[in-house]
Design an enzyme around this catalytic site. Structure first.
Site, PDB file in Angstrom:
ATOM      1  N   GLU B  69      32.959  49.062  29.092  1.00  0.00           N
ATOM      2  CA  GLU B  69      33.097  50.480  28.719  1.00  0.00           C
ATOM      3  C   GLU B  69      32.739  51.419  29.860  1.00  0.00           C
ATOM      4  O   GLU B  69      33.384  52.451  30.065  1.00  0.00           O
ATOM      5  CB  GLU B  69      32.235  50.799  27.490  1.00  0.00           C
ATOM      6  CG  GLU B  69      32.802  50.292  26.165  1.00  0.00           C
ATOM      7  CD  GLU B  69      32.548  48.802  25.944  1.00  0.00           C
ATOM      8  OE1 GLU B  69      31.800  48.194  26.737  1.00  0.00           O
ATOM      9  OE2 GLU B  69      33.100  48.246  24.971  1.00  0.00           O
ATOM     10  N   GLN B  91      36.840  51.123  21.766  1.00  0.00           N
ATOM     11  CA  GLN B  91      37.353  50.400  20.600  1.00  0.00           C
ATOM     12  C   GLN B  91      36.646  50.859  19.322  1.00  0.00           C
ATOM     13  O   GLN B  91      37.285  50.987  18.281  1.00  0.00           O
ATOM     14  CB  GLN B  91      37.189  48.902  20.805  1.00  0.00           C
ATOM     15  CG  GLN B  91      37.978  48.098  19.825  1.00  0.00           C
ATOM     16  CD  GLN B  91      38.259  46.706  20.350  1.00  0.00           C
ATOM     17  OE1 GLN B  91      37.373  45.860  20.389  1.00  0.00           O
ATOM     18  NE2 GLN B  91      39.486  46.476  20.789  1.00  0.00           N
ATOM     19  N   HIS B 138      29.441  49.568  13.773  1.00  0.00           N
ATOM     20  CA  HIS B 138      30.826  50.014  13.580  1.00  0.00           C
ATOM     21  C   HIS B 138      30.854  51.201  12.628  1.00  0.00           C
ATOM     22  O   HIS B 138      31.768  51.344  11.832  1.00  0.00           O
ATOM     23  CB  HIS B 138      31.702  48.889  13.029  1.00  0.00           C
ATOM     24  CG  HIS B 138      31.945  47.763  13.984  1.00  0.00           C
ATOM     25  ND1 HIS B 138      30.986  46.841  14.306  1.00  0.00           N
ATOM     26  CD2 HIS B 138      33.042  47.413  14.704  1.00  0.00           C
ATOM     27  CE1 HIS B 138      31.480  45.957  15.163  1.00  0.00           C
ATOM     28  NE2 HIS B 138      32.732  46.285  15.428  1.00  0.00           N
TER      29      HIS B 138
END
Lengths: 378, 337
Positions: B69, B91, B138
Site C-alpha cells: 500500500e 482494496q 474490513h
C-alpha cells in the site's frame, strides 16, 4: 536441479564487485573530466566546511548533516547522469542539489541542477529558496530540474522515484532515477516495497546506498544482517554493486554500469558505496558521536580522504603534475582547521556568490505559513 | 424515427456502477491518467469497481500492483510529480494504514513544501464502512486521520450520482484526495438511481439537503445518511420534523448549509460510524459551537460508533454502531430539552 538453477540465477544477479578493467566506464573519461571531478570534490567539501563554520558562528538555523568524507559518493554517482535524469537526495546529500548536471559548466543557464544561489537561499532560510524555506535544509527539490523532494522518512522517496520513471517510460522517455539512502534506511519497509515494485516492473531506477557505517547512533551490523548491504539485491533478483565510496572513480564505474543497466530496460539495481561518516549524525550529535565511536574507528574510517584518493590517482595518470599536484591541501582537515587557501579559488568564489545572494535575500513573510496547503481552483 | 424514440429507457444504476462509469469517463477524457492497486486489472478489483478497465486501457495504464500500500501511494505521487493523474485503489480502506506515511507526509504536504510548484492529483479510493460483518479489518471508517492531515481532500458519497460526480470532481481537483466509498452501498438496490447524463460533476465542498425539516438537523455522511432518513420518517410519527444534511465532503466542509439549517431548527445531531473521540462528528459540533453558538437551543449531540473496534458478531457490531433507534431516541430527547 531446480536448486542449482536458482543458485546460478542468484549468482548472475549479483554483479561482480570488480568490473572488467578493459571496459571500465572511467576509462572513457577525458583528463578534463577527471579534473572537473576533482574540482567538484573540492566544491562539495568546501560547501560542508563553510556551512560548519557558519553554523558555529550562529548564522544558521536547523541541523547540519555533514557530507564530509562522503563527497566521492555524490560526485561519482552524479557525474555521468544525463540532464533529464532524476535524483532524490536525502539529508546528508546537500551538495547533490548543485552538483547535478554540473559537468558542462557550473554557470550554464539551462543546467538541470540547482544554482548555488538557490541552495544557499535554502540553507539561510530565505524566500529565494526553491521551497521558500517551508521545510528545512535538504528537504527541497525541483520538478523542473528533476530533483525529487525528500521528507525525513528517507526511504520514502524511493517509491516516488519509481513512479516518476514509470510515468517517464509511459511517455516514451529514457530517464533514469537515482535515489540516495543510507544503510540504515534499507531496514525500512518502504525500501523493500519500492524496490520490489521497481524490480517487478523493471523500472530504470538505481538506489545508491551510502553505507557510512552509522545510522545516527546505531552501527551497520544492528541494521543489516548481511555482510554487504548490496546483498539486499539478491532477494529482488537485481544486481547489487559494491563501490569503494572513497574512490570517486570507482563510484563512477559502478553507478554508470547500474545506470546503463537501467536505461537499457533491464531494471533497477542497488549500488552500495562503502564510506564512513566523519562527524556525528547531525552537528547536534558531534559530541556524543565521540563517545559512541572510538577514536580508532573514526581515524580508520577517515584515513582515505576522497580528495586525497582522487589526487593520487590524477598524479598516477599524469593529469596532475609538478607544482599543480600539491596545490590546495584540504584533505584530512576538519572544518575548523581548513581555510579558504586550502581550496581552489573558483570553488571559494562560487560559494561566496551563493552566500552573498542568500544574505541579500529576504525571509518569507509570516502569512506564507498558511499558504499553499491546497492548490486553489478557480 | 426521432432521436427521442431511439433513446434507451432511463436505467437505474447502483453506486458501484456509478463509480465505474466515473473511472471509464475520466480515463477516456484524460490520456495522462492511470489507475493502480491490488487486483484491479486482471481481476477487475475485489469488488469489481475497475472491471473491464484494463481490457480497455491496457496494462500500462491500469496497473496490478504488489501488496504494497505504501508503494501504491508513493509511486502514484511520483507519477503525479511527472505529470500524471492517478487513481490509487486501497482494496479496503482498513489497509490504508499500511500506506499512511506516504499519504500524510509525502502526498498531503507536497504542494505546501514546494510553495505550490508541485500539485499532486492523486485520488486514493476504496471501500469502507461497517454494518456488513466485516469485523475489525474490513469495516473501518478512518476518515478522521486524514482530516487531521492538512493538504488532503476527504470525500464520502452516499448516493450513486454523488459517487460518480464526486469521484470525477476529485480526479480533476488537482489536490490529493482520500475518497471513502461505502461498500454496503455498492450494490444496494434501494438506492439505485438514474444517473445524470453528460459530464456530471458534483463540486467538492457542497453539502446536499436530503430531507427538509424544521425541528432538528441531522448532519451525516456515507451510509449513516440513510439511518438519519429512516429516523426522520420515524420521528414524523412523533410530530418531529427532521432535516437531513449529507455533507458529502469533509474537507472542504460546507459549513454554510449546516448553519443555515440550524438557523431554522436550532437543534443538532451529528451521526457517523467512526469512533467518537477525535472523530469528525466532534469537528462539526466544535465548528457549530464556535461559529454558531447562538443558533443552538439544545446541547449538540454526537451519535457515533462507540470508542471500540468494529466487532464481528452481529449483535456486537450493531451494539457499537449508530442505529435508527439511537438517533430517534436522541432526537426526541433533544427536541424536548
Amino acid at each position: 536441479m531446480s536448486q542449482s538453477t536458482g543458485a546460478a540465477t542468484a549468482e548472475k544477479a549479483h554483479v561482480v564487485i570488480e568490473p572488467n578493467l578493459a571496459s571500465r566506464p572511467q576509462d572513457l573519461l577525458t583528463p578534463e573530466d577527471r579534473l572537473e571531478i576533482f574540482r567538484q570534490l573540492y566544491l562539495a567539501r568546501y560547501f560542508d566546511v563553510r556551512l560548519i563554520k557558519e553554523k558555529r558562528r550562529g548564522k544558521l538555523r536547523g541541523t547540519l548533516y555533514s557530507s564530509h568524507n562522503q563527497e566521492a559518493v555524490l560526485v561519482g554517482s552524479l557525474f555521468g547522469l544525463k540532464p533529464n535524469d532524476w535524483i532524490s537526495p536525502i539529508h546528508r546529500d546537500m551538495p547533490a542539489f548543485f552538483l547535478k548536471d554540473m559537468r558542462g559548466g557550473w554557470r550554464r543557464s539551462d543546467r538541470m541542477g540547482m544554482s548555488i544561489e538557490e541552495v544557499c537561499a535554502q540553507v539561510w532560510g530565505k524566500i529565494d529558496s526553491p521551497g521558500r524555506a517551508r521545510d528545512n535544509w535538504s528537504h527541497i527539490g525541483s520538478r523542473a530540474k528533476h530533483i525529487i523532494h525528500s521528507t525525513s522518512m528517507l526511504a520514502g522517496t524511493i517509491p516516488v522515484a519509481a513512479g516518476v520513471v514509470y510515468a517517464d517510460r509511459l511517455d516514451g522517455g529514457d530517464a533514469v532515477a537515482l535515489t540516495f539512502n543510507g544503510e540504515g534506511s534499507t531496514a525500512q519497509g518502504i525500501f523493500h516495497e519500492a524496490i520490489n515494485y521497481a524490480a517487478v516492473r523493471k523500472l530504470p531506477m538505481v538506489t545508491i546506498i551510502e553505507n557510512n557505517q552509522w545510522a545516527y547512533g546505531t552501527p551497520v551490523h544492528l541494521e543489516v544482517p548481511t555482510a554487504d548491504v548490496a546483498d539486499r539485491a539478491r532477494g529482488f533478483g537485481i544486481p547489487g554493486f559494491i563501490a569503494d565510496g572513497q574512490d570517486v572513480f570507482d563510484v563512477y564505474d559502478k553507478v554508470m554500469q547500474a545506470i546503463e543497466y537501467a536505461r537499457s530496460g533491464q531494471g533497477p539495481s542497488i549500488v552500495e558505496c562503502k564510506t564512513f561518516r566523519a562527524y556525528g549524525h547531525g552537528d547536534h550529535d558531534d559530541d556524543r558521536a565521540n563517545k559512541y565511536r572510538s577514536p580508532e574507528e573514526v581515524e580508520h574510517g577517515r584515513a582515505r580522504d576522497p580528495i586525497a584518493v582522487c589526487r593520487k590517482r590524477l598524479i598516477e595518470l599524469g593529469i596532475l603534475t609538478g607544482e599543480e599536484a600539491s596545490l590546495y591541501q584540504a584533505e584530512g582537515k576538519n572544518a575548523v582547521e581548513a581555510t579558504d587557501e586550502d581550496f581552489p579559488k573558483e570553488v571559494v568564489q562560487y560559494l561566496n556568490e551563493g552566500i552573498d545572494f542568500a544574505l541579500a535575500s529576504d525571509i518569507p513573510s509570516a502569512e506564507e505559513g498558511a499558504m499553499w496547503v491546497f492548490k486553489e481552483n478557480a | 424515427m426521432s432521436a427521442i424514440a431511439d433513446a434507451p429507457a432511463a436505467i437505474k444504476k447502483n453506486y458501484l456502477t456509478a463509480l465505474k462509469e466515473a473511472l471509464f469517463e475520466e480515463m477516456e477524457r484524460n490520456p495522462n491518467m492511470l489507475c493502480q492497486g491490488e487486483d484491479i486489472g486482471i481481476l477487475g478489483g475485489a469488488f469489481g469497481v475497475t472491471e473491464g478497465l484494463q481490457a480497455k486501457y491496457g496494462e500500462a495504464r491500469v496497473v496490478d500492483m504488489p501488496i504494497s500500500e505504501a508503494c501504491i501511494v508513493g509511486s502514484a505521487v511520483g507519477m503525479a510529480l511527472n505529470g500524471k493523474t492517478v487513481m490509487a485503489e486501497m482494496q479496503f480502506m482498513d489497509f490504508i494504514s499500511c500506506g499512511f506515511d506516504q499519504i500524510v507526509n509525502m502526498m498531503a504536504t507536497y504542494h505546501y513544501r514546494t510553495a505550490g510548484e508541485v500539485n499532486i492529483p492523486v485520488v486514493v479510493r476504496g471501500p469502507a464502512g461497517a454494518y456488513g460483518g466485516g469485523a475489525l479489518y474490513h469495516s473501518q471508517m478512518n476518515e478522521a486521520w486524514f482530516c487531521n492531515s492538512p493538504g488532503l481532500r476527504v470525500v464520502c458519497p452516499s448516493t450513486p450520482s454523488d459517487a460518480k460526480g464526486l469521484l470525477k470532481a476529485a480526479l480533476r481537483d488537482g489536490n490529493p484526495c482520500v475518497f471513502f466509498e461505502i461498500k454496503e452501498l455498492y450494490r444496494k438496490r434501494e438506492i439505485e438511481e438514474v444517473l445524470p447524463e453528460g459530464d456530471y460533476i458534483v463540486p467538492l465542498g457542497k453539502a446536499a439537503i436530503r430531507r427538509t425539516g424544521t425541528d432538528i438537523t441531522f448532519v451525516s455522511y456515507g451510509q449513516n445518511v440513510y439511518h438519519c432518513l429512516a429516523a426522520a420518517d420515524e420521528l414524523q410519527k412523533h410530530g418531529v420534523s427532521a432535516e437531513v444534511i449529507d455533507i458529502r465532503s469533509l474537507v472542504p466542509l460546507d459549513e454554510e448549509t449546516i448553519f443555515t439549517s440550524l438557523a431554522k431548527t436550532n437543534r443538532l445531531i451529528v451521526v457517523n460510524e467512526a469512533p467518537m473521540t477525535c472523530g469528525f462528528a466532534g469537528e462539526i459540533v466544535s465548528r457549530v459551537s464556535e461559529k454558531a453558538f447562538d443558533l443552538l437551543d439544545a446541547p449538540p449531540v454526537r451519535i457515533t460508533r462507540l470508542d471500540t473496534p468494529v466487532p464481528w458478531s452481529k449483535p456486537l457490531e450493531l451494539f457499537v454502531l449508530p442505529s435508527v433507534e439511537k438517533i430517534v431516541n436522541a432526537a426526541l430527547k433533544t427536541v424536548r430539552f
